[in-house]
Motif scaffolding. Structure first.
Motif, PDB file in Angstrom:
ATOM      1  N   PHE A   1       0.864  -1.180   0.000  1.00 21.71           N
ATOM      2  CA  PHE A   1       0.000   0.000   0.000  1.00 21.71           C
ATOM      3  C   PHE A   1       0.898   1.227   0.000  1.00 21.71           C
ATOM      4  CE2 PHE A   1       1.066  -0.553   4.402  1.00 21.71           C
ATOM      5  CZ  PHE A   1       1.099   0.722   4.938  1.00 21.71           C
ATOM      6  N   TRP A   2       0.328   2.337  -0.402  1.00 26.12           N
ATOM      7  CA  TRP A   2       1.106   3.575  -0.462  1.00 26.12           C
ATOM      8  C   TRP A   2       1.154   4.246   0.904  1.00 26.12           C
ATOM      9  CZ3 TRP A   2       4.034   3.843  -4.453  1.00 26.12           C
ATOM     10  CH2 TRP A   2       3.616   3.355  -5.696  1.00 26.12           C
ATOM     11  N   ASN A   3       2.346   4.464   1.396  1.00 24.93           N
ATOM     12  CA  ASN A   3       2.570   5.247   2.616  1.00 24.93           C
ATOM     13  C   ASN A   3       3.279   6.513   2.162  1.00 24.93           C
ATOM     14  OD1 ASN A   3       3.087   6.285   5.096  1.00 24.93           O
ATOM     15  ND2 ASN A   3       4.297   4.564   5.855  1.00 24.93           N
ATOM     16  N   LYS A   4       2.488   7.584   2.006  1.00 25.91           N
ATOM     17  CA  LYS A   4       2.938   8.796   1.330  1.00 25.91           C
ATOM     18  C   LYS A   4       3.301   8.411  -0.105  1.00 25.91           C
ATOM     19  CE  LYS A   4       4.132  11.186   5.579  1.00 25.91           C
ATOM     20  NZ  LYS A   4       5.168  11.865   6.377  1.00 25.91           N
ATOM     21  N   ASP A   5       4.568   8.559  -0.507  1.00 26.10           N
ATOM     22  CA  ASP A   5       4.915   8.225  -1.894  1.00 26.10           C
ATOM     23  C   ASP A   5       5.711   6.928  -1.988  1.00 26.10           C
ATOM     24  OD1 ASP A   5       7.150   9.186  -0.642  1.00 26.10           O
ATOM     25  OD2 ASP A   5       7.808  10.465  -2.301  1.00 26.10           O
ATOM     26  N   GLN A   6       5.700   6.129  -0.925  1.00 21.21           N
ATOM     27  CA  GLN A   6       6.447   4.873  -0.919  1.00 21.21           C
ATOM     28  C   GLN A   6       5.500   3.689  -0.838  1.00 21.21           C
ATOM     29  OE1 GLN A   6       9.203   5.349   2.398  1.00 21.21           O
ATOM     30  NE2 GLN A   6      10.816   5.959   0.960  1.00 21.21           N
ATOM     31  N   LEU A   7       5.822   2.632  -1.587  1.00 19.19           N
ATOM     32  CA  LEU A   7       5.022   1.412  -1.570  1.00 19.19           C
ATOM     33  C   LEU A   7       5.531   0.509  -0.445  1.00 19.19           C
ATOM     34  CD1 LEU A   7       2.724  -0.028  -3.061  1.00 19.19           C
ATOM     35  CD2 LEU A   7       4.453  -1.197  -4.441  1.00 19.19           C
ATOM     36  N   GLN A   8       4.685   0.257   0.521  1.00 20.16           N
ATOM     37  CA  GLN A   8       5.070  -0.506   1.713  1.00 20.16           C
ATOM     38  C   GLN A   8       4.511  -1.928   1.618  1.00 20.16           C
ATOM     39  OE1 GLN A   8       4.654   1.630   5.396  1.00 20.16           O
ATOM     40  NE2 GLN A   8       4.258  -0.251   6.565  1.00 20.16           N
ATOM     41  N   TYR A   9       5.386  -2.895   1.804  1.00 17.47           N
ATOM     42  CA  TYR A   9       5.014  -4.314   1.687  1.00 17.47           C
ATOM     43  C   TYR A   9       4.089  -4.741   2.833  1.00 17.47           C
ATOM     44  CZ  TYR A   9       5.665  -9.404   2.002  1.00 17.47           C
ATOM     45  OH  TYR A   9       5.457 -10.759   2.095  1.00 17.47           O
ATOM     46  N   VAL A  10       3.058  -5.559   2.493  1.00 20.48           N
ATOM     47  CA  VAL A  10       2.160  -6.071   3.536  1.00 20.48           C
ATOM     48  C   VAL A  10       1.989  -7.581   3.480  1.00 20.48           C
ATOM     49  CG1 VAL A  10       0.808  -3.956   3.827  1.00 20.48           C
ATOM     50  CG2 VAL A  10       0.137  -5.621   2.089  1.00 20.48           C
ATOM     51  N   GLY A  11       2.510  -8.220   2.444  1.00 20.87           N
ATOM     52  CA  GLY A  11       2.372  -9.666   2.385  1.00 20.87           C
ATOM     53  C   GLY A  11       2.230 -10.153   0.959  1.00 20.87           C
ATOM     54  N   HIS A  12       2.080 -11.471   0.793  1.00 17.10           N
ATOM     55  CA  HIS A  12       1.864 -12.040  -0.537  1.00 17.10           C
ATOM     56  C   HIS A  12       0.723 -13.045  -0.461  1.00 17.10           C
ATOM     57  CE1 HIS A  12       5.028 -14.419   1.501  1.00 17.10           C
ATOM     58  NE2 HIS A  12       4.437 -15.455   0.956  1.00 17.10           N
ATOM     59  N   VAL A  13       0.009 -13.175  -1.589  1.00 14.66           N
ATOM     60  CA  VAL A  13      -1.175 -14.015  -1.627  1.00 14.66           C
ATOM     61  C   VAL A  13      -1.050 -15.012  -2.771  1.00 14.66           C
ATOM     62  CG1 VAL A  13      -2.437 -12.298  -3.001  1.00 14.66           C
ATOM     63  CG2 VAL A  13      -3.702 -14.063  -1.776  1.00 14.66           C
ATOM     64  N   GLY A  14      -1.248 -16.284  -2.468  1.00 14.36           N
ATOM     65  CA  GLY A  14      -1.156 -17.328  -3.479  1.00 14.36           C
ATOM     66  C   GLY A  14      -2.378 -18.206  -3.564  1.00 14.36           C
ATOM     67  N   SER A  15      -3.329 -18.058  -2.643  1.00 11.58           N
ATOM     68  CA  SER A  15      -4.540 -18.876  -2.670  1.00 11.58           C
ATOM     69  C   SER A  15      -5.706 -18.067  -3.196  1.00 11.58           C
ATOM     70  CB  SER A  15      -4.863 -19.399  -1.265  1.00 11.58           C
ATOM     71  OG  SER A  15      -5.131 -18.319  -0.390  1.00 11.58           O
ATOM     72  N   GLY A  16      -6.751 -18.787  -3.646  1.00 11.93           N
ATOM     73  CA  GLY A  16      -7.962 -18.138  -4.136  1.00 11.93           C
ATOM     74  C   GLY A  16      -8.067 -18.097  -5.643  1.00 11.93           C
ATOM     75  N   PHE A  17      -7.036 -18.568  -6.358  1.00 14.75           N
ATOM     76  CA  PHE A  17      -7.077 -18.543  -7.824  1.00 14.75           C
ATOM     77  C   PHE A  17      -7.768 -19.784  -8.370  1.00 14.75           C
ATOM     78  CE2 PHE A  17      -3.396 -15.954  -6.674  1.00 14.75           C
ATOM     79  CZ  PHE A  17      -3.551 -14.843  -7.491  1.00 14.75           C
ATOM     80  N   ASP A  18      -8.494 -19.628  -9.464  1.00 16.45           N
ATOM     81  CA  ASP A  18      -8.893 -20.774 -10.258  1.00 16.45           C
ATOM     82  C   ASP A  18      -8.127 -20.700 -11.576  1.00 16.45           C
ATOM     83  OD1 ASP A  18     -10.161 -18.851 -11.825  1.00 16.45           O
ATOM     84  OD2 ASP A  18     -12.151 -19.276 -11.022  1.00 16.45           O
ATOM     85  N   ASP A  19      -8.333 -21.647 -12.479  1.00 19.45           N
ATOM     86  CA  ASP A  19      -7.548 -21.686 -13.713  1.00 19.45           C
ATOM     87  C   ASP A  19      -7.715 -20.411 -14.530  1.00 19.45           C
ATOM     88  OD1 ASP A  19      -6.651 -24.166 -13.005  1.00 19.45           O
ATOM     89  OD2 ASP A  19      -8.083 -25.271 -14.273  1.00 19.45           O
TER      90      ASP A  19
END
Length: 909
Positions: free
Chosen positions: A444-462
């Motif tokens: 997410f943007w914290n002022k003008d910097q992109l701050q990491y919050v995690g990664h997501v790998g579940s919930g996809f279908d083909d």
């Protein structure tokens, strides 16, 4: 309403004793505008019948229809003409007592607006033309008209038979014929009462007839409107003050209908018109000059259920052949839930309850255009929404106005699960069968910097996996967009941060990362730069059943008697505190001449809280000059432009380059309630703003937001492109009480002459096809503004205003002056076009003035200006006035005017 004994109502008055019947006395409205009203009242008199009424020339032309109206084409229903009724009768429901004329129960069975439609020509947006046509048709004995009601829609005719009083009510053949048994819908469209129940509802407050059909300030068709957004709700509980709608899973759309022209604006301001031709076709068939609808376009899957995946696939279609196939495979429906403008009238200041009624009346539905269902039973509707495949439920306060571009606590959303949007900054490779894509790296943007919050790998279908992989690989870059190196288990491919993912997750970890995130979809309709919500800084407070109104909370805290207070104010997703002192200090002492009592700091802060919904939109993004009087209007006062001191975290600033002071300096921005109250505590009694905004948008020729690096960058930025042409009108007609060398004091003669000059300017601007707006300065003068698209610099704006001023001066040399030497202005009205300079300011709408009586700078209509005086509008009465009239300047940023188009129009003339 002006009470009179107009001849058309003479027979009505003769038949009734108004000391014995609750029916309204004869009266003719004085200032009706907008479309004409029709009304059908179900009336259980000696015989049950339906009273069909059409507004015309200030009265309701009336017919008794014994069998009621019919939707069967060609079916003739006897309609016996009776005496004209007063306009106020339109909202009459109740019981006419026995032994009175027409004794029996009455309900409003249907109501709405109508227009003559002979030759398929409609006049919903031209009252004068509509009445002219109707008078002619009435005289000829054949009326053809189009009804927009909640039960009756489409084309009808009233045809006079050989007997003068006997007419026939006939439904014309169109798409609104047939259906179920029309008269089985036997309840009032205003209260839901039947004829039997209306006798038990005598204590219910009766609506004004003016509220029955669309009514609001006249406005030019806005170029764009930002949608109002909902805040997340906690516990869904039914409440009489709220109405509930399904939360749809599609694309939010504002639809603009201007004659035959239709424009579909997405939530991000993009043009989606070409994507949905079937919706556009039905919007073109609305038979109205201008109309703006808010709603959601949903796509249906093969089972006929709403599908966001189908919606995304449909939105990516290119080419006419693909589009034609997509229309067959993924049909869409525009489900409308709000009406923002109709027939030249701004409805955004009407309550949700009123707008819902107007939408039900005015929307002509079809296969691809539907009205959203609404209910007062929130729990029941929520259950039905989830069963139908919708996301959840939206709750809307019935008394709330439409707050464009704002996420408001007056709209709450309740979903089956909570989701958040995050920016995608990269992706990791998958394993096994998912070698293409393992997980998306989020931030997410914290002022003008992109701050990491995690990664997501579940919930996809083909399907979603393939679609997302295709889009992220197209944005691959070697540069890590995050402010730090994300703690990943393996190598990542970085991408340009241009995509938004919607995910759900259980909670935040102590490190500020997502716990158990699940991917739901990409959100093309959400702006990347709007993603600023990260982990909470503090532990979450326990959720409340219903959010407390921010303003009401402030007012309740200020109800006390203590001279000091730590005021808690809502800010962002939480609260902040403001230390208030000397609350009993008299900012405006009592003034015998105006008979105005003293106004203390406490009362002033209450005013600022109450006025904030009206005043903050006019402050937003504008550098603010403060006129501070910490001891009140009798003490020291000073201008403060630049703010170089410490300030609370909720106070935002913009840094601008100043050629006069040298270098860059901070200006305060009035962006929120907390800032307004903090400035009130500091003794800011006047708020003066620039005529330009530090906000890039599509209406501006410049797209630069570099205001601070140099004079050249400032001149090239959006802050050098004003939102208005400005005429500052100052009377130099003296009262005779001024000390030598002082500016003129207020006097009626001077203000009257200033009003006359303002009307001259307005008349000339009309000839140039430009709409002007006006407000009192709060002292002796007037401010005339012309909202414009930001395509000229301040130098260009000043040249145009000087040209207008010189023309007025040439026409009225005895009354007007443009002399810069003050002594040469005496006895005349000074038109100051030199306010059109970057950095020059005028007091903002609704700002008080630091003079006796606590007057306020008040936006007015041109009709209201006729009788207005500056002293009519003070801290003590403005809020009650606004509750009745709404904000006269609510649309100044959405109803922009093209100067190029205006000058082309003038040239053609």
């Amino acid at each position: 309403m002006k009470r009179s004994a107009d001849k058309p109502l003479e027979k009505y008055g003769q038949k009734r004793a108004f000391t014995k019947t609750p029916e309204p006395a004869p009266a003719v409205p004085t200032h009706r505008q907008g479309p004409l009203l029709f009304i059908v009242q179900k009336h259980a008199a000696r015989r049950l019948h339906y009273d069909f009424r059409l507004e015309l020339d200030g009265v309701l032309k009336s017919w008794a229809v014994p069998k009621g109206p019919s939707l069967q084409p060609g079916e003739r229903r006897l309609a016996v003409e009776v005496e004209d009724h007063p306009f106020d009768y339109a909202s009459f429901e109740g019981v006419i007592p026995e032994k009175n004329y027409g004794a029996g129960n009455v309900i409003v069975w249907d109501c709405g607006v109508y227009s003559p439609d002979e030759g398929s020509e409609y006049s919903f947006d031209d009252r004068a033309k509509a009445e002219e046509r109707l008078r002619r048709e009435y005289k000829q004995g054949k009326l053809s008209f189009f009804l927009r009601g909640m039960k009756l829609k489409g084309s009808f005719a009233l045809v006079r038979t050989s007997t003068d009083q006997q007419w026939l009510l006939i439904k014309h053949k169109d798409r609104f014929i047939g259906g179920d048994d029309l008269l089985a819908h036997n309840t009032s469209v205003l209260t839901g009462d039947t004829l039997d129940e209306v006798a038990q509802s005598t204590n219910r407050e009766r609506l004004s007839a003016m509220e029955l059909a669309p009514s609001g300030p006249v406005e030019k068709m806005p170029n764009e409107i930002e949608p109002m957004l909902a805040e997340p709700g906690d516990n869904l509980v039914s409440d009489d003050r709220w109405s509930f709608e399904p939360k749809l899973d599609g694309y939010r759309i504002i639809a603009f209908i201007d004659g035959e022209s239709v424009y579909l604006q997405s939530r991000r301001g993009q043009d989606y018109t070409a994507l949905f031709p079937e919706v556009v076709a039905e919007l073109k068939a609305q038979h109205v000059g201008s109309m703006i609808l808010d709603g959601e376009i949903v796509a249906l899957d093969a089972d006929g259920r709403p599908s966001f995946n189908a919606m995304q696939n449909r939105a990516q279609v290119k080419g006419p052949k693909e589009l034609a196939e997509a229309q067959r495979q993924s049909p869409v429906i525009f489900i409308c839930f709000d009406l923002l403008h109709f027939a030249g009238m701004n409805l955004r200041g009407s309550t949700y309850e009123q707008r819902r009624r107007y939408l039900s009346q005015c929307l002509l539905t079809g296969a691809h255009l539907q009205l959203i269902h609404a209910s007062d039973n929130g729990e029941e509707l929520h259950e039905a929404s989830l069963a139908a495949g919708f996301e959840g439920t939206v709750a809307k306060r019935k008394d709330s106005v439409y707050q464009a571009g704002r996420r408001s606590p007056h709209w709450l959303k309740f979903k089956s699960f909570t989701t958040h949007e995050f920016v995608i900054g990269g992706f990791t490779a998958g394993k096994g069968q998912r070698r293409s894509l393992g997980a998306l790296v989020l931030g997410f943007w914290n002022k003008d910097q992109l701050q990491y919050v995690g990664h997501v790998g579940s919930g996809f279908d083909d399907a979603s996996l393939a679609s997302v992989y295709k889009q992220v690989t197209a944005l691959a870059t070697k540069t890590n967009p995050f402010s730090t190196q994300p703690p990943l288990n393996g190598p990542a491919t970085w991408i340009e941060p241009k995509l938004v993912a919607e995910v759900s997750f259980e909670t935040w970890t102590e490190e500020g990362y997502l716990r158990a995130p699940v991917f739901h979809r990409l959100r093309e309709d959400v702006a990347v730069d709007s993603i600023t919500n990260g982990p909470p800084k503090k532990k979450k407070a326990k959720p409340k059943a219903t959010p407390k109104n921010d303003i009401q909370s402030v007012l309740e805290q200020l109800d006390g008697t203590s001279n000091r207070l730590d005021l808690t104010v809502a800010h962002g997703n939480g609260t902040t505190k403001i230390r208030l002192t000397n609350l009993d200090r008299e900012y405006w002492p009592a003034h015998p001449e105006t008979k105005s009592p003293a106004v203390t700091k406490r009362e002033y802060l209450r005013y600022l809280a109450g006025i904030s919904p009206y005043m903050l939109p006019h402050l937003r993004d504008r550098p603010l000059t403060l006129i501070r009087m910490p001891e009140g209007i009798g003490g020291e006062r000073f201008f403060q432009k630049h703010w170089d001191q410490e300030r609370p975290e909720f106070v935002e600033v913009v840094t601008t380059f100043s050629e006069h002071v040298g270098g860059a300096h901070d200006y305060i921005l009035g962006h929120n309630l907390a800032t307004l109250l903090w400035l009130g505590q500091l003794g800011t009694l006047e708020f003066h703003v620039w005529h330009s905004r530090a906000k890039v948008a599509k209406d501006c020729l410049s797209q630069s937001d570099d205001y601070s690096s140099s004079l050249e960058s400032m001149e090239a930025s959006v802050l050098n492109y004003p939102d208005y042409l400005v005429f500052d009108i100052d009377p130099y007609i003296y009262s005779g009480l001024e000390a030598k060398g002082e500016e003129p004091e207020y006097n009626k003669k001077g203000f009257a002459m200033g009003k006359r000059v303002a009307f001259w300017i307005n008349d000339l601007l009309k000839e140039m096809s430009l709409r002007a707006i006006v407000k009192t300065s709060g002292k002796t003068g007037l401010h005339v503004f012309v909202p414009i698209e930001r395509t000229v610099t301040f130098d260009g704006a000043r040249e145009i205003c000087e040209m207008v001023g010189r023309h007025i001066l040439k026409e009225h040399p005895r009354d007007v002056t443009m002399e810069w030497a003050t002594q040469k202005r005496t006895g005349k009205i000074f038109i100051d076009y030199n306010m059109n300079v970057r950095g020059k300011t005028l007091n903002v709408a609704y700002s008080p003035r630091g003079v006796p009586g606590a007057p306020v700078s008040m936006p007015l209509t041109w009709d209201e200006l006729e009788a207005a005086e500056p002293g009519h509008f003070t801290l003590r009465n403005v809020l009650s006035r606004l509750e009745k009239t709404g904000d006269r300047w609510h649309d100044v940023l959405s109803a922009k005017q093209s100067l190029a188009k205006a000058f082309r129009s003038k040239a053609r003339k």
